[in-house]
Scaffold this motif. Structure first.
Motif, PDB file in Angstrom:
ATOM      1  N   ASP A  10       5.175  -5.613 -14.721  1.00  0.00           N
ATOM      2  CA  ASP A  10       5.235  -6.475 -14.008  1.00  0.00           C
ATOM      3  C   ASP A  10       3.892  -6.934 -13.130  1.00  0.00           C
ATOM      4  N   CYS A  11       3.975  -5.258 -12.435  1.00  0.00           N
ATOM      5  CA  CYS A  11       2.954  -5.383 -11.100  1.00  0.00           C
ATOM      6  C   CYS A  11       1.877  -4.660 -11.600  1.00  0.00           C
ATOM      7  N   ILE A  12       0.764  -5.334 -10.979  1.00  0.00           N
ATOM      8  CA  ILE A  12      -0.617  -4.545 -10.827  1.00  0.00           C
ATOM      9  C   ILE A  12      -0.492  -3.461  -9.721  1.00  0.00           C
ATOM     10  N   ILE A  13      -0.840  -2.465 -10.386  1.00  0.00           N
ATOM     11  CA  ILE A  13      -0.846  -0.782 -10.303  1.00  0.00           C
ATOM     12  C   ILE A  13      -2.335  -0.905 -10.383  1.00  0.00           C
ATOM     13  N   ILE A  14      -2.972   0.245  -8.976  1.00  0.00           N
ATOM     14  CA  ILE A  14      -4.208   0.289  -8.339  1.00  0.00           C
ATOM     15  C   ILE A  14      -4.251   1.625  -8.244  1.00  0.00           C
ATOM     16  N   ASN A  15      -5.602   1.931  -8.661  1.00  0.00           N
ATOM     17  CA  ASN A  15      -4.786   3.241  -8.063  1.00  0.00           C
ATOM     18  C   ASN A  15      -6.278   3.716  -7.773  1.00  0.00           C
ATOM     19  N   ALA A  16      -6.342   3.974  -5.864  1.00  0.00           N
ATOM     20  CA  ALA A  16      -7.392   3.387  -4.974  1.00  0.00           C
ATOM     21  C   ALA A  16      -6.706   4.082  -3.768  1.00  0.00           C
ATOM     22  N   ASP A  17      -6.947   4.560  -3.359  1.00  0.00           N
ATOM     23  CA  ASP A  17      -6.918   4.532  -1.738  1.00  0.00           C
ATOM     24  C   ASP A  17      -6.696   3.624  -0.778  1.00  0.00           C
ATOM     25  N   GLY A  18      -5.876   2.735   0.011  1.00  0.00           N
ATOM     26  CA  GLY A  18      -5.671   1.693   0.368  1.00  0.00           C
ATOM     27  C   GLY A  18      -5.381   1.286   1.511  1.00  0.00           C
ATOM     28  N   SER A  19      -6.255   2.858   2.373  1.00  0.00           N
ATOM     29  CA  SER A  19      -6.826   2.889   3.503  1.00  0.00           C
ATOM     30  C   SER A  19      -8.199   2.146   3.621  1.00  0.00           C
TER      31      SER A  19
ATOM     32  N   LYS B 194      -3.057   6.100  -4.323  1.00  0.00           N
ATOM     33  CA  LYS B 194      -4.175   7.390  -4.055  1.00  0.00           C
ATOM     34  C   LYS B 194      -3.544   8.177  -5.191  1.00  0.00           C
ATOM     35  N   ASP B 195      -2.532   8.245  -5.708  1.00  0.00           N
ATOM     36  CA  ASP B 195      -2.544   9.292  -6.912  1.00  0.00           C
ATOM     37  C   ASP B 195      -2.979   9.121  -8.054  1.00  0.00           C
ATOM     38  N   GLU B 196      -3.034   9.547  -9.400  1.00  0.00           N
ATOM     39  CA  GLU B 196      -3.142   8.795  -9.913  1.00  0.00           C
ATOM     40  C   GLU B 196      -1.819   9.113 -11.064  1.00  0.00           C
ATOM     41  N   LYS B 197      -0.969  10.779 -10.865  1.00  0.00           N
ATOM     42  CA  LYS B 197      -0.247  10.533 -11.905  1.00  0.00           C
ATOM     43  C   LYS B 197       0.404   9.703 -11.073  1.00  0.00           C
ATOM     44  N   ARG B 198       0.972   9.063  -9.941  1.00  0.00           N
ATOM     45  CA  ARG B 198       2.115   8.437  -9.501  1.00  0.00           C
ATOM     46  C   ARG B 198       1.995   7.064 -10.196  1.00  0.00           C
ATOM     47  N   CYS B 199       0.678   6.572  -9.964  1.00  0.00           N
ATOM     48  CA  CYS B 199       0.049   5.188 -10.751  1.00  0.00           C
ATOM     49  C   CYS B 199       0.633   4.937 -12.103  1.00  0.00           C
ATOM     50  N   ASN B 200       0.641   6.732 -12.705  1.00  0.00           N
ATOM     51  CA  ASN B 200       1.122   6.458 -13.880  1.00  0.00           C
ATOM     52  C   ASN B 200       2.726   5.748 -14.154  1.00  0.00           C
ATOM     53  N   GLU B 201       3.200   6.623 -13.879  1.00  0.00           N
ATOM     54  CA  GLU B 201       5.038   6.539 -13.457  1.00  0.00           C
ATOM     55  C   GLU B 201       5.192   5.432 -12.851  1.00  0.00           C
ATOM     56  N   LEU B 202       4.588   4.654 -12.113  1.00  0.00           N
ATOM     57  CA  LEU B 202       5.255   3.310 -11.604  1.00  0.00           C
ATOM     58  C   LEU B 202       4.522   2.729 -12.203  1.00  0.00           C
ATOM     59  N   SER B 203       2.998   2.545 -13.405  1.00  0.00           N
ATOM     60  CA  SER B 203       2.664   1.499 -14.299  1.00  0.00           C
ATOM     61  C   SER B 203       4.214   1.947 -15.712  1.00  0.00           C
TER      62      SER B 203
ATOM     63  N   VAL C  87       0.603  -1.059  -0.135  1.00  0.00           N
ATOM     64  CA  VAL C  87       0.264   0.127  -0.291  1.00  0.00           C
ATOM     65  C   VAL C  87       0.831   1.533  -0.036  1.00  0.00           C
ATOM     66  N   GLY C  88       0.697   2.359  -0.654  1.00  0.00           N
ATOM     67  CA  GLY C  88       1.305   3.463  -1.359  1.00  0.00           C
ATOM     68  C   GLY C  88       2.456   3.295  -1.552  1.00  0.00           C
ATOM     69  N   GLY C  89       3.334   4.390  -3.047  1.00  0.00           N
ATOM     70  CA  GLY C  89       3.891   3.278  -4.021  1.00  0.00           C
ATOM     71  C   GLY C  89       4.645   4.650  -3.699  1.00  0.00           C
ATOM     72  N   SER C  90       5.877   4.287  -2.120  1.00  0.00           N
ATOM     73  CA  SER C  90       6.780   5.597  -2.584  1.00  0.00           C
ATOM     74  C   SER C  90       7.393   4.868  -3.004  1.00  0.00           C
TER      75      SER C  90
END
Lengths: 498, 461
Positions: free
Chosen positions: B281-290, B267-276, B242-245
């Motif tokens: 190979d990883c599954i990136i979910i754009n949602a609130d992990g809490s 949570k942050d969509e921009k960060r999700c795009n970067e991570l993706s 949880v969390g894309g630090s």
């Protein structure tokens, strides 16, 4: 409130004092005086108290500013109570309050005496009187910090409470090293003065006592005539060293680490010297009379200016007899005091500089109501907190001054006497004008007035707030809450056991 | 505190954040002369009011300020401000004014590939990347889910593993001596924590449930020892983060490299795009992990490992407690700030990682090595059990009082254990007749602090 740590610090201070009391013991051995036994006994008492108070180092050594202030204020009170015992025991000062006044006057480097005939004292007691100046000048807690390994950064709060000036910083990263450097400079300069006085053939005992008094900017003389009978050379040496001990010790540290530019750019030190030179010249012109001659006039004028601005309080002439212009200048110098971070007292030049600048800023606000202007010292912007605290310090100072003046006024003496007596005590100078002038003393004041003046001396030396904090009821009442918490915890543990 | 008495270093630290504060605490505790610099006056005055250090506020890369702060006498310069570029600039400027060791914190993954180049070209002594170190610590724990904490020595060839004694397990109620007889001395215990006190292992110690025990093992032998201790030696197959630090990125990258299925909730969509784009190979979910439902939807109940890595410590702790309650997953919690450590300890979070401590360990080890004599070298240093136990690896360089003497004839300080010796690639659990030789690497475990030299472990009263 970390009471255990406060008591530990008090114990350490008692231990330091017990050891320092051995110096007069040694002196009495040399002079073959019986007073030494009383000093030895007092040293024993001090060490015994330290054994009780500092039995064991507390687990929690964290102290905050309030503990630092309270520990400092209590240390100075305890130190004075112990330090006055020999005077009472030897019978040289019969009244306990008088003995305490003399000791507080010594430790706070005031130098105002209740004795009319100091030459009647034993050599041992004279030495101890002057030695209290030397101990009090740099501060006994700074001494403790230099020699006792109190680990932890929170001890800066002790130094903050004891060292004079609007903002207290360190010279080097470690507090104990800072304290050692300060004492090193202090020690070195005291020795230097002794050497210069020895070159001028001052008798060794006088030399030591006078040097102690100069270094701490104290002002207890060992002759009834003050310093008037010493040679012009000796008087000049004392003048120069008084002025040097009134300089911010940061200045000497910068010299030591060879940062000369930084040292000579210190605006506080510059102002200090300008004030000394100007007042010295004006007083010299004002007091000039042909009978005395030019050189004596200049010497007396600069000696007195140096003595008053550094709040030492030695005298070579009875400046009470000077024209009123000169006396007014002296009263001004009483309040201005020396530099922050020196051994001198008073309001401190740096505070006055900051105040003056904030007055100009305030005036400027009337022209440009929306102007933003930061106050700078030595090219650095002062934060508003410092500026504010300087303002509040002045107000507190004025209030304490006014209350003290009011109480002392019940004596029925002249306004000049009352005003300068309070001023001389709260600024740690010693002699004032009129009845308490260089030829007078504080002996004839009533006991309530003496108590007020003692509080003023301590308040002045510790820069007001540590002492005021002691008057805050929560320092004592807080205890009840701690006891309640203790019992709650015991009940809980008890319940758990069952 | 042996090292406090000799040659303190003059150290300048730029930046008073989490890592900066931890460094100030550790380095000034060891008796060094520490000066801090930060832009924030408030932060500086807080630090100088708490620790015995001197503070300046201003720009740590400014020549004038560095001069003021005494760069001319400085031995070690550390830059740990928020910004990588600032840290590199500070170290470069400092290194030009004075030949001193410089350490910079650099976290950006874009630089991380070029660290060697940067270090060499800018003349830095060390570049630390706490995010990367955090991720590798996590990886070590995840690859051995039975352990609470794993620290590696001898360049990764030996490990100290911390485990908890579960009720009714093999260890519960047995003494160390009996256990050793049963297993023919295969497991060397180092330290035990019980009721908030930590002690070095002794033969007559009897284990009890709830003890936190650490043992030493060469890397290849760890799994088999776990089996001897009756602990599972299974590995994980999937991991929920949880969390894309930055540290999440490093962790995900190495996990997926070894074929583990990684899901990151950010949570942050921009960060999700970067991570993706960085982690195909990883599954990136754009949602609130809490959000409980999201966690359930992404398989919290069935995942093998769960790693909360949000920027908020409080949120991480809550997520851990939630996961401990509802799933069987191995949970690793990251806590950045040094706050309410007693409460956090009492929460039974399992494996906890403190990035600021990982960073400071490396630097403290370096500072101690600088101060020590030349007889030995500190190779690595770890603080175990919340800083109450130190594990240090020394390389013995020269003959001295301690070499070529059977260990049983050495008078060691109380609370010191010589845990493992590495000699020419072999790992020796030292017995009384073994000797230390030149060029040995020795791992010691101790409850004393400040050892900077192998000779310090001798009792010299």
């Amino acid at each position: 409130m970390n009471r255990k740590m406060i008591s530990y610090i008090l114990g350490m201070v008692c231990r330091a004092e017990g050891l320092l009391l051995l110096l007069p013991c040694l002196a009495s051995l040399y002079f073959r005086e019986h007073e030494g036994y009383h000093y030895l006994l007092t040293a024993g008492i001090a060490l015994f108290i330290s054994l009780i108070l500092a039995r064991k180092k507390p687990d929690n050594t964290m102290i905050f500013l309030r503990e630092g202030c309270i520990a400092t204020a209590l240390s100075w009170i305890v130190m004075s109570l112990i330090g006055c015992l020999p005077f009472v025991m030897t019978g040289e000062i019969t009244n306990f309050v008088d003995a305490l006044f003399e000791t507080i006057s010594g430790f706070t480097t005031t130098g105002g005496s209740i004795l009319s005939d100091v030459e009647a004292l034993s050599k041992t007691s004279l030495l101890w009187r002057s030695f209290t100046h030397w101990i009090g000048g740099m501060g006994v807690l700074v001494f403790v910090l230099a020699v006792v390994p109190l680990s932890g950064g929170s001890n800066i709060n002790l130094m903050r409470a004891e060292s004079p000036g609007p903002s207290v910083g360190k010279l080097v990263p470690k507090l104990s090293d800072t304290a050692k450097i300060l004492y090193f400079i202090y020690f070195l300069m005291t020795i230097a003065e002794m050497i210069f006085l020895a070159i001028g053939h001052m008798p060794a005992f006088d030399n030591i006592c006078i040097s102690f008094g100069t270094a701490g900017t104290g002002g207890f003389a060992i002759l009834n005539t003050g310093l008037a009978t010493y040679t012009p050379y000796q008087q000049w040496v004392v003048t120069i060293f008084m002025i040097l001990f009134g300089v911010n010790f940061n200045f000497y540290h910068f010299l030591l680490i060879r940062r000369f530019k930084k040292a000579f750019m210190m605006s506080e030190v510059r102002t200090y010297f300008i004030v000394i030179i100007l007042s010295g010249l004006v007083i010299a012109i004002n007091t000039y009379n042909t009978a005395e001659g030019v050189s004596a006039t200049i010497r007396n004028s600069f000696f007195t200016v140096g003595s008053i601005i550094t709040t030492t309080g030695y005298s070579t002439v009875d400046f009470n007899l000077w024209p009123s212009l000169s006396k007014v200048i002296l009263v001004f110098l009483m309040f201005s005091g020396a530099c922050a971070g020196s051994t001198g007292g008073g309001i401190k030049i740096s505070r006055l500089r900051i105040l003056t600048k904030s007055v100009f800023r305030e005036v400027n606000k009337y022209y440009h109501p929306r102007s933003v202007k930061k106050i700078k010292e030595d090219g650095e912007v002062l934060d508003e907190e410092t500026v504010r605290s300087v303002g509040v310090y002045m107000c507190t100072f004025a209030v304490i001054f006014a209350i003290s003046l009011f109480i002392v006024s019940f004596e029925g003496r002249s306004f000049e006497t009352n005003f300068t007596a309070v001023a001389a005590c709260i600024n740690n100078i010693g002699p004032g004008l009129s009845d308490v002038g260089p030829t007078g003393n504080f002996g004839s004041f009533s006991i309530p007035s003496k108590i007020v003046l003692m509080i003023d001396m301590l308040a002045g030396r510790l820069e007001l707030y540590p002492l005021i904090l002691l008057l805050n009821p929560s320092v004592y009442i807080d205890r009840a809450g701690e006891v309640r918490a203790h019992f709650r915890k015991r009940r809980r543990l008890h319940k758990q056991d069952r | 505190m042996k090292i406090a008495s000799k040659n303190p270093l003059n150290i300048i630290i730029v930046g008073c954040g989490n890592v900066g504060t931890t460094l100030v605490a550790e380095l000034s505790k060891e008796g060094n002369n520490v000066t801090v610099i930060d832009r924030d006056e408030e932060a500086v005055s807080t630090i100088t009011g708490t620790y015995d250090v001197m503070g300046f506020h201003g720009n740590g890369a400014s020549y004038g300020l560095l001069k003021e702060a005494g760069i001319d006498d400085t031995d070690l310069f550390i830059a740990v401000t928020e910004s990588d570029e600032m840290n590199l600039l500070c170290c470069t400027v400092a290194g030009r004014i004075k030949e001193c060791s410089t350490i910079a914190r650099v976290r950006d993954p874009e630089y991380s590939r070029e660290l060697n180049y940067l270090q060499e070209r800018l003349g830095l002594t060390m570049i630390i990347n706490p995010e990367f170190e955090t991720a590798s610590e996590m990886l070590k724990i995840l690859s051995m889910p039975a352990a609470l904490e794993v620290n590696t020595f001898f360049k990764g060839f030996a490990e100290i593993v911390k485990i908890k004694v579960e009720p009714k397990s093999l260890l519960d109620g047995i003494t160390i001596l009996d256990f050793s007889k049963k297993t023919k001395g295969a497991v060397l215990f180092a330290a035990i924590e019980r009721d908030d006190t930590v002690s070095i292992a002794r033969g007559d110690f009897r284990f009890r449930e709830g003890d936190i025990v650490s043992f030493v093992a060469p890397r290849r032998g760890t799994k088999e020892r776990l089996k001897l201790l009756g602990l599972p030696d299974d590995t994980i197959h999937d991991c929920l983060i949880v969390g894309g630090s930055e540290s999440a990125f490093y962790l995900a990258k190495s996990l997926s490299a070894s074929g583990i299925k990684v899901t990151i909730i950010e949570k942050d969509e921009k960060r999700c795009n970067e991570l993706s784009s960085l982690l195909p190979d990883c599954i990136i979910i754009n949602a609130d992990g809490s959000d409980e439902n999201i966690l359930r939807e992404e398989g919290l109940l069935s995942t093998d490992a769960f790693v909360p890595q949000t920027g908020m410590d409080e949120e991480n702790i809550i997520l851990t407690l939630h996961a401990k309650r509802f799933s069987e997953a191995k949970v690793v919690t990251k806590i950045n700030r040094a706050f309410f450590s007693d409460v956090v300890k009492s929460l039974d979070l399992g494996s906890v990682i403190f990035p600021r401590i990982i960073t400071s360990e490396a630097i403290v080890a370096y500072a101690r090595a600088r101060r020590a004599s030349k007889d030995s070298n500190i190779e690595s240093l770890y603080h175990l059990y919340g800083g109450r136990v130190e594990a240090i690896e020394f390389l013995i360089r020269n003959e001295s009082r301690i070499t070529n003497v059977p260990l049983k004839d050495l008078r060691l300080d109380n609370g010191v254990l010589i845990a493992l010796i590495e000699r020419d690639g072999d790992y020796i659990f030292p017995g009384g007749n073994d000797c230390l030789l030149v060029n040995d690497s020795v791992m010691i475990v101790t409850t004393n602090f400040g050892y900077g030299d192998i000779l310090d472990i001798l009792d010299e009263e």
